[in-house]
Design a protein around this motif. Structure first.
Motif, PDB file in Angstrom:
ATOM      1  N   VAL A 269     -51.944  -8.013  19.286  1.00 52.09           N
ATOM      2  CA  VAL A 269     -53.391  -7.992  19.486  1.00 52.09           C
ATOM      3  C   VAL A 269     -53.970  -9.391  19.331  1.00 52.09           C
ATOM      4  O   VAL A 269     -54.933  -9.763  20.014  1.00 52.09           O
ATOM      5  CB  VAL A 269     -54.060  -7.010  18.500  1.00 52.09           C
ATOM      6  N   GLY A 270     -53.384 -10.199  18.468  1.00 53.39           N
ATOM      7  CA  GLY A 270     -53.844 -11.573  18.303  1.00 53.39           C
ATOM      8  C   GLY A 270     -53.687 -12.381  19.575  1.00 53.39           C
ATOM      9  O   GLY A 270     -54.482 -13.271  19.867  1.00 53.39           O
ATOM     10  N   ALA A 271     -52.650 -12.047  20.363  1.00 54.01           N
ATOM     11  CA  ALA A 271     -52.431 -12.753  21.618  1.00 54.01           C
ATOM     12  C   ALA A 271     -53.546 -12.496  22.616  1.00 54.01           C
ATOM     13  O   ALA A 271     -53.798 -13.303  23.511  1.00 54.01           O
ATOM     14  CB  ALA A 271     -51.083 -12.338  22.222  1.00 54.01           C
ATOM     15  N   PHE A 272     -54.232 -11.370  22.468  1.00 52.23           N
ATOM     16  CA  PHE A 272     -55.293 -11.006  23.410  1.00 52.23           C
ATOM     17  C   PHE A 272     -56.684 -11.264  22.841  1.00 52.23           C
ATOM     18  O   PHE A 272     -57.569 -11.760  23.528  1.00 52.23           O
ATOM     19  CB  PHE A 272     -55.161  -9.534  23.793  1.00 52.23           C
ATOM     20  N   PHE A 273     -56.882 -10.925  21.550  1.00 55.29           N
ATOM     21  CA  PHE A 273     -58.199 -11.034  20.952  1.00 55.29           C
ATOM     22  C   PHE A 273     -58.385 -12.278  20.077  1.00 55.29           C
ATOM     23  O   PHE A 273     -59.471 -12.498  19.549  1.00 55.29           O
ATOM     24  CB  PHE A 273     -58.487  -9.790  20.097  1.00 55.29           C
ATOM     25  N   GLY A 274     -57.321 -13.041  19.860  1.00 59.06           N
ATOM     26  CA  GLY A 274     -57.446 -14.246  19.054  1.00 59.06           C
ATOM     27  C   GLY A 274     -57.599 -13.939  17.574  1.00 59.06           C
ATOM     28  O   GLY A 274     -56.924 -13.059  17.040  1.00 59.06           O
ATOM     29  N   ASP A 275     -58.517 -14.653  16.891  1.00 62.01           N
ATOM     30  CA  ASP A 275     -58.657 -14.541  15.442  1.00 62.01           C
ATOM     31  C   ASP A 275     -59.096 -13.158  14.979  1.00 62.01           C
ATOM     32  O   ASP A 275     -58.871 -12.771  13.832  1.00 62.01           O
ATOM     33  CB  ASP A 275     -59.660 -15.585  14.931  1.00 62.01           C
ATOM     34  N   TYR A 276     -59.764 -12.410  15.851  1.00 63.33           N
ATOM     35  CA  TYR A 276     -60.217 -11.081  15.453  1.00 63.33           C
ATOM     36  C   TYR A 276     -59.108 -10.033  15.572  1.00 63.33           C
ATOM     37  O   TYR A 276     -59.276  -8.891  15.160  1.00 63.33           O
ATOM     38  CB  TYR A 276     -61.399 -10.641  16.315  1.00 63.33           C
ATOM     39  N   GLY A 277     -57.977 -10.433  16.125  1.00 56.74           N
ATOM     40  CA  GLY A 277     -56.899  -9.487  16.382  1.00 56.74           C
ATOM     41  C   GLY A 277     -56.370  -8.796  15.144  1.00 56.74           C
ATOM     42  O   GLY A 277     -56.121  -7.595  15.149  1.00 56.74           O
ATOM     43  N   PHE A 278     -56.214  -9.559  14.059  1.00 54.84           N
ATOM     44  CA  PHE A 278     -55.614  -8.980  12.855  1.00 54.84           C
ATOM     45  C   PHE A 278     -56.487  -7.878  12.269  1.00 54.84           C
ATOM     46  O   PHE A 278     -56.002  -6.801  11.910  1.00 54.84           O
ATOM     47  CB  PHE A 278     -55.369 -10.062  11.807  1.00 54.84           C
ATOM     48  N   LYS A 279     -57.807  -8.124  12.170  1.00 54.44           N
ATOM     49  CA  LYS A 279     -58.699  -7.115  11.588  1.00 54.44           C
ATOM     50  C   LYS A 279     -58.768  -5.866  12.467  1.00 54.44           C
ATOM     51  O   LYS A 279     -58.755  -4.741  11.965  1.00 54.44           O
ATOM     52  CB  LYS A 279     -60.095  -7.697  11.384  1.00 54.44           C
ATOM     53  N   ILE A 280     -58.836  -6.074  13.781  1.00 53.87           N
ATOM     54  CA  ILE A 280     -58.865  -4.929  14.699  1.00 53.87           C
ATOM     55  C   ILE A 280     -57.582  -4.114  14.549  1.00 53.87           C
ATOM     56  O   ILE A 280     -57.600  -2.874  14.457  1.00 53.87           O
ATOM     57  CB  ILE A 280     -59.017  -5.401  16.159  1.00 53.87           C
ATOM     58  N   THR A 281     -56.461  -4.816  14.505  1.00 47.79           N
ATOM     59  CA  THR A 281     -55.166  -4.150  14.368  1.00 47.79           C
ATOM     60  C   THR A 281     -55.073  -3.382  13.061  1.00 47.79           C
ATOM     61  O   THR A 281     -54.588  -2.249  13.020  1.00 47.79           O
ATOM     62  CB  THR A 281     -54.022  -5.183  14.431  1.00 47.79           C
ATOM     63  N   SER A 282     -55.509  -4.004  11.981  1.00 52.75           N
ATOM     64  CA  SER A 282     -55.417  -3.384  10.663  1.00 52.75           C
ATOM     65  C   SER A 282     -56.157  -2.054  10.616  1.00 52.75           C
ATOM     66  O   SER A 282     -55.641  -1.054  10.118  1.00 52.75           O
ATOM     67  CB  SER A 282     -55.987  -4.328   9.595  1.00 52.75           C
ATOM     68  N   ILE A 283     -57.366  -2.049  11.145  1.00 53.87           N
ATOM     69  CA  ILE A 283     -58.181  -0.827  11.121  1.00 53.87           C
ATOM     70  C   ILE A 283     -57.565   0.251  12.006  1.00 53.87           C
ATOM     71  O   ILE A 283     -57.424   1.409  11.596  1.00 53.87           O
ATOM     72  CB  ILE A 283     -59.623  -1.139  11.549  1.00 53.87           C
ATOM     73  N   LEU A 284     -57.187  -0.116  13.236  1.00 51.44           N
ATOM     74  CA  LEU A 284     -56.640   0.870  14.161  1.00 51.44           C
ATOM     75  C   LEU A 284     -55.287   1.405  13.698  1.00 51.44           C
ATOM     76  O   LEU A 284     -54.994   2.599  13.835  1.00 51.44           O
ATOM     77  CB  LEU A 284     -56.506   0.263  15.561  1.00 51.44           C
TER      78      LEU A 284
END
Length: 444
Positions: A269-284
């Motif tokens: 997800v970081g490859a697509f969303f950048g810095d916000y990828g980790f938080k988005i991934t964690s929640i989902l």
């Protein structure tokens, strides 16, 4: 005390998807990549695993249609073999299922920890607290009723499918890895049986879970029609998702890097969303964990019900709330078992082998029961139940491959396998002791 059907085709299809898609797909590709020597073998293992799994799912679809009862995974083994053997399989399966839920909750807690925990609790203790709180939250939801559980499950399953879609979108990101070069590993010198067998262990763990669908025979409306359709649609969604996401893993991370990656989802997800990828991934991912845990809380108490109905567990495990359709005692016992395992959890890799040892024996036995069911139920009118195409070849392929994987588990770790097998045989004296205790209690 009887269970009434309240689930439709969509509900059951979402249950199938949630039973299979847990946290495995976000971790086991690493294990598979370590066992093979090239991207071609990596894809071949996942395709082979998918084909074998589809054969098994179709076999279980016919079993579910022929034997639509609560706790079908126990009942069909008891009916086709012997109640003692059914108990030995199911008591180890219940332990391994509880261990799987505990392991998945802990992995989810590791992802969500940095988002919701203070720095002082971002450790093993904090992760255990989060894992236990998640289990207790789902316990409360499930105590409200099967309809509430199914509605919550539908929501979490949609989130889970969305999560996989987001990971697949990473192939269009800016941080895609260069094409992998095939590197010959030391394991390539080993025979194909070991390499493919070792790689299939994590693959089948990731594809597993669909066998629990036959526990819902009394919960699904028109089961002879909706159970086969739900299993087929659900497995089609799963196979498409798994093949796509594994292609994305190799495309984005690279095959060589995949073997040493840790947080696959965060990197994707970081490859697509950048810095916000980790938080988005964690929640989902945490929501995906809740979906997997929730469907196990719905399914496993049904096996307690079946064993109590067969008088190898106290009849209190059959107690169903007429209003909510919840087995309050059975659900509470299963949740207590999960919470207890959280405190003694080992590594994911060790849990994987123990779970798969029990699963391979149990799944092969249950699938083979189809041969006996067809012989015993010759009198059933044609056209009233689902019958698998190309029978008996899909079932034979499924049983054969799973038994070969069992042999491979012994080759990899014969000491651990013997320990696991001893737990299976301990179930025999427990069965006779429990049955005697129940009968003595029922005598005037």
């Amino acid at each position: 005390m009887s269970i009434k059907p309240k689930l439709g085709l969509f509900d059951f299809t979402m249950i199938v998807v949630s039973l299979v898609i847990g946290m495995g797909i976000f971790r086991t590709p690493i294990n598979v990549a370590r066992e093979v020597s090239s991207p071609t073998q990596f894809y071949a293992i996942w395709v082979l695993g998918g084909i074998v799994t589809l054969c098994g799912a179709l076999s279980y679809a016919e079993i579910g249609a022929r034997f639509p009862v609560a706790g079908g995974f126990y009942k069909v083994l008891s009916y086709c073999y012997h109640p003692a053997y059914a108990f030995m399989i199911n008591w180890t399966v219940l332990i391994s299922n509880a261990a799987s839920v505990a392991a998945v909750c802990m992995i989810g807690a590791e992802y969500i920890g940095p988002v919701m925990l203070p720095p002082g609790l971002q450790n093993e203790v904090g992760h255990k607290i989060v894992g236990i709180l998640a289990i207790l939250l789902l316990y409360g939801i499930n105590m409200l009723g099967i309809r509430m559980s199914a509605t919550w499950q539908n929501f979490l399953t949609v989130i889970k499918i969305t999560m996989i879609g987001l990971l697949c979108m990473a192939i269009w990101g800016n941080n895609v890895a260069p094409p992998s070069t095939t590197a010959v590993r030391d394991t390539i010198e080993q025979n194909w049986f070991y390499v493919f067998g070792a790689a299939l262990v994590p693959v089948f763990f990731t594809y597993g879970g669909y066998q629990q669908t036959i526990n819902f025979g009394s919960d699904v409306r028109n089961p002879s029609r909706n159970m086969p359709r739900g299993i087929f649609i659900g497995m089609a969604i799963i196979l498409t998702a798994y093949i796509t996401i594994n292609y994305a893993y190799v495309k984005v991370i690279g095959f060589e890097q995949l073997r040493t990656s840790d947080a696959l989802a965060a990197r994707m997800v970081g490859a697509f969303f950048g810095d916000y990828g980790f938080k988005i991934t964690s929640i989902l991912l945490f929501l995906s964990v809740l979906g997997y845990a929730n469907v196990n809380l719905i399914s496993n108490p049904r096996m307690y019900y079946a064993m109590a109905e067969d008088r190898v567990l106290p009849r209190v495990f059959m107690k169903v709330n007429n209003k909510t359709q919840v087995q309050q005692v059975a659900l509470s016992v299963f949740v207590a078992l999960i919470i207890g395992i959280v405190f003694f959890l080992g590594t994911f890799d060790k849990i994987l082998k123990y779970v798969m040892l029990f699963d391979t024996i149990g799944l092969a036995s249950a699938a083979a029961s189809l041969f006996i069911l067809r012989r015993k139920q010759k009198e059933l009118p044609a056209g009233e139940i689902y019958k698998m195409k190309l029978y008996p070849y899909p079932t034979i392929l499924f049983v054969t491959v799973y038994l070969l994987v069992t042999v491979n588990i012994f080759i990899q770790d014969w000491v651990g396998a013997l320990i696991g097998l001893s737990m299976f045989f301990i179930g025999l004296p427990i069965f006779f002791a429990m049955r005697k205790a129940v009968k003595d209690k029922e005598m005037p």
